[in-house]
Design a protein around this motif. Sequence first.
Motif, PDB file in Angstrom:
ATOM      1  N   ALA A  74      44.002 -38.531 -45.117  1.00  0.00           N
ATOM      2  CA  ALA A  74      45.309 -38.975 -45.580  1.00  0.00           C
ATOM      3  C   ALA A  74      46.245 -39.234 -44.408  1.00  0.00           C
ATOM      4  O   ALA A  74      47.016 -40.195 -44.408  1.00  0.00           O
ATOM      5  N   GLU A  75      46.184 -38.366 -43.388  1.00  0.00           N
ATOM      6  CA  GLU A  75      46.956 -38.526 -42.164  1.00  0.00           C
ATOM      7  C   GLU A  75      46.137 -37.944 -41.015  1.00  0.00           C
ATOM      8  O   GLU A  75      45.419 -36.951 -41.207  1.00  0.00           O
ATOM      9  N   PHE A  76      46.280 -38.512 -39.811  1.00  0.00           N
ATOM     10  CA  PHE A  76      45.618 -37.918 -38.652  1.00  0.00           C
ATOM     11  C   PHE A  76      46.086 -38.584 -37.369  1.00  0.00           C
ATOM     12  O   PHE A  76      46.493 -39.740 -37.358  1.00  0.00           O
ATOM     13  N   ARG A 101      47.639 -43.568 -41.846  1.00  0.00           N
ATOM     14  CA  ARG A 101      47.309 -43.015 -43.158  1.00  0.00           C
ATOM     15  C   ARG A 101      46.077 -43.704 -43.733  1.00  0.00           C
ATOM     16  O   ARG A 101      45.742 -44.817 -43.359  1.00  0.00           O
ATOM     17  N   ASN A 102      45.430 -42.988 -44.627  1.00  0.00           N
ATOM     18  CA  ASN A 102      44.323 -43.547 -45.396  1.00  0.00           C
ATOM     19  C   ASN A 102      43.186 -44.043 -44.504  1.00  0.00           C
ATOM     20  O   ASN A 102      42.651 -45.135 -44.691  1.00  0.00           O
ATOM     21  N   GLY A 103      42.843 -43.231 -43.511  1.00  0.00           N
ATOM     22  CA  GLY A 103      41.659 -43.512 -42.712  1.00  0.00           C
ATOM     23  C   GLY A 103      40.407 -43.052 -43.419  1.00  0.00           C
ATOM     24  O   GLY A 103      40.453 -42.396 -44.475  1.00  0.00           O
ATOM     25  N   ARG A 104      39.268 -43.403 -42.830  1.00  0.00           N
ATOM     26  CA  ARG A 104      37.977 -43.039 -43.415  1.00  0.00           C
ATOM     27  C   ARG A 104      37.146 -42.302 -42.373  1.00  0.00           C
ATOM     28  O   ARG A 104      36.852 -42.853 -41.309  1.00  0.00           O
ATOM     29  N   LEU A 105      36.803 -41.049 -42.644  1.00  0.00           N
ATOM     30  CA  LEU A 105      35.971 -40.272 -41.744  1.00  0.00           C
ATOM     31  C   LEU A 105      34.514 -40.696 -41.902  1.00  0.00           C
ATOM     32  O   LEU A 105      34.002 -40.766 -43.026  1.00  0.00           O
ATOM     33  N   ARG A 106      33.869 -40.991 -40.804  1.00  0.00           N
ATOM     34  CA  ARG A 106      32.453 -41.333 -40.839  1.00  0.00           C
ATOM     35  C   ARG A 106      31.584 -40.112 -40.538  1.00  0.00           C
ATOM     36  O   ARG A 106      30.758 -39.703 -41.345  1.00  0.00           O
ATOM     37  N   LEU A 107      31.762 -39.546 -39.370  1.00  0.00           N
ATOM     38  CA  LEU A 107      30.917 -38.436 -38.921  1.00  0.00           C
ATOM     39  C   LEU A 107      31.583 -37.779 -37.736  1.00  0.00           C
ATOM     40  O   LEU A 107      32.149 -38.462 -36.876  1.00  0.00           O
ATOM     41  N   GLY A 108      31.516 -36.468 -37.673  1.00  0.00           N
ATOM     42  CA  GLY A 108      32.075 -35.776 -36.524  1.00  0.00           C
ATOM     43  C   GLY A 108      31.551 -34.369 -36.402  1.00  0.00           C
ATOM     44  O   GLY A 108      31.084 -33.773 -37.376  1.00  0.00           O
ATOM     45  N   GLY A 109      31.619 -33.840 -35.193  1.00  0.00           N
ATOM     46  CA  GLY A 109      31.244 -32.454 -34.964  1.00  0.00           C
ATOM     47  C   GLY A 109      32.466 -31.556 -35.023  1.00  0.00           C
ATOM     48  O   GLY A 109      33.605 -31.997 -34.842  1.00  0.00           O
ATOM     49  N   VAL A 110      32.230 -30.268 -35.274  1.00  0.00           N
ATOM     50  CA  VAL A 110      33.328 -29.313 -35.320  1.00  0.00           C
ATOM     51  C   VAL A 110      32.841 -27.949 -34.834  1.00  0.00           C
ATOM     52  O   VAL A 110      31.712 -27.535 -35.112  1.00  0.00           O
ATOM     53  N   THR A 111      33.681 -27.291 -34.045  1.00  0.00           N
ATOM     54  CA  THR A 111      33.510 -25.887 -33.689  1.00  0.00           C
ATOM     55  C   THR A 111      34.724 -25.150 -34.224  1.00  0.00           C
ATOM     56  O   THR A 111      35.859 -25.574 -34.011  1.00  0.00           O
ATOM     57  N   LEU A 112      34.483 -24.054 -34.898  1.00  0.00           N
ATOM     58  CA  LEU A 112      35.556 -23.295 -35.540  1.00  0.00           C
ATOM     59  C   LEU A 112      35.607 -21.905 -34.922  1.00  0.00           C
ATOM     60  O   LEU A 112      34.638 -21.149 -34.981  1.00  0.00           O
ATOM     61  N   GLY A 113      36.749 -21.608 -34.273  1.00  0.00           N
ATOM     62  CA  GLY A 113      36.915 -20.321 -33.612  1.00  0.00           C
ATOM     63  C   GLY A 113      38.352 -19.854 -33.725  1.00  0.00           C
ATOM     64  O   GLY A 113      38.997 -20.036 -34.754  1.00  0.00           O
ATOM     65  N   HIS A 114      38.862 -19.258 -32.625  1.00  0.00           N
ATOM     66  CA  HIS A 114      40.203 -18.695 -32.648  1.00  0.00           C
ATOM     67  C   HIS A 114      40.940 -18.979 -31.339  1.00  0.00           C
ATOM     68  O   HIS A 114      40.328 -19.082 -30.276  1.00  0.00           O
ATOM     69  N   ARG A 115      42.252 -19.121 -31.452  1.00  0.00           N
ATOM     70  CA  ARG A 115      43.137 -19.247 -30.308  1.00  0.00           C
ATOM     71  C   ARG A 115      44.342 -18.347 -30.542  1.00  0.00           C
ATOM     72  O   ARG A 115      45.012 -18.464 -31.565  1.00  0.00           O
ATOM     73  N   ASP A 116      44.576 -17.427 -29.597  1.00  0.00           N
ATOM     74  CA  ASP A 116      45.677 -16.464 -29.730  1.00  0.00           C
ATOM     75  C   ASP A 116      45.615 -15.729 -31.064  1.00  0.00           C
ATOM     76  O   ASP A 116      46.643 -15.470 -31.707  1.00  0.00           O
ATOM     77  N   GLY A 117      44.397 -15.405 -31.499  1.00  0.00           N
ATOM     78  CA  GLY A 117      44.212 -14.633 -32.722  1.00  0.00           C
ATOM     79  C   GLY A 117      44.256 -15.431 -34.010  1.00  0.00           C
ATOM     80  O   GLY A 117      44.015 -14.880 -35.085  1.00  0.00           O
ATOM     81  N   GLU A 118      44.557 -16.741 -33.925  1.00  0.00           N
ATOM     82  CA  GLU A 118      44.627 -17.589 -35.112  1.00  0.00           C
ATOM     83  C   GLU A 118      43.438 -18.547 -35.143  1.00  0.00           C
ATOM     84  O   GLU A 118      42.908 -18.936 -34.103  1.00  0.00           O
ATOM     85  N   VAL A 119      43.035 -18.935 -36.347  1.00  0.00           N
ATOM     86  CA  VAL A 119      41.927 -19.875 -36.492  1.00  0.00           C
ATOM     87  C   VAL A 119      42.265 -21.188 -35.801  1.00  0.00           C
ATOM     88  O   VAL A 119      43.387 -21.702 -35.931  1.00  0.00           O
ATOM     89  N   PHE A 120      41.289 -21.727 -35.063  1.00  0.00           N
ATOM     90  CA  PHE A 120      41.491 -22.982 -34.341  1.00  0.00           C
ATOM     91  C   PHE A 120      40.203 -23.792 -34.413  1.00  0.00           C
ATOM     92  O   PHE A 120      39.102 -23.233 -34.422  1.00  0.00           O
TER      93      PHE A 120
END
Length: 309
Positions: A74-76, A101-120
């Motif tokens: 929707a936004e990025f 607005r209204n872009g289309r995601l095709r494919l991407g990688g993601v790493t999910l961790g923490h920064r300063d104790g918060e999810v990042f």
Amino acid sequence: MTSTAGTATRAAAPEPLCHPGPVLPDRVVSLETRLVTHEVELPAGARLLDALGDVLDRFCAAGAVGRLVGGSLAEFDYYIPALGPPGGSVATFSEPIPGGRNGRLRLGGVTLGHRDGEVFAHSHALFDTALGERRAGHLIPDSVVLGRGVTAHVAVSADVRYDVAHDPETTMSLFEPRRVVPGPADRGEPIGRRAIVCRVRPNVDLPTTIERLTEQQGWTGARVHGQIGSIVGGRLRQPDGSILVVEGPATEVMYLDGEVRRVDGRMTADLMAGLVDRFGGIHHGGLVRGMNPVAMTYELALAESDPIG
């Protein structure tokens, strides 16, 4: 769109990058764990960071790696790689680029961790703008509002997570894996596949490292789950056998598909990658062994695969 790529029948490996800080002796930080895979459709209207944080909570996970597939944005906003300032980091990020607005995601990688104790989250992706223009880059997690149909394919760990920390070699803030105490629900019989979660440091060849780590674990093969990092330019084998040469100093890896198997007695990685360079050029192909060293960092995760036969 300008591109820095050219094709050749033969190619040399890129010159190592000279980073401003000390070269640390441990070139690969690697922690053993178990990874459990899940497929989750993320809720439309949510911020990407919030939705991914909910995934960690849902599966009582310390951290996760994987990919984002399909759906709308929707936004990025996003970055592409850029040259670092004189005397500073070799590479950095461009100014934020509005994705609209209204872009289309095709494919991407993601790493999910923490920064300063918060999810990042750290995410590189291939996407289309609302005008249908194909683009790629480093998604700015706080700016991403999800549309419908975005699916997260993640491999989660109960006792290893990525935390953002200052890296003295590159002088950047980067994800590094660390051991954490699993929650009470995760202290019973281990579940999931045997795995390792790693941070690969600069100037270390990525395909060779993946092969070596798989061999050291004593596995018959491995599947690559970690998708995110950068390499020095890029040397990508094309379907006609030529090598696509992408100039550096750094290109971002949007995805890394592949498995590692023993071929003719040697552990062999067959890896297909998508890259975005500092001009926004998008490149695809097979990573040539010995010619794709890490530029700044690579967040690698490998899981044991089933034996053949």
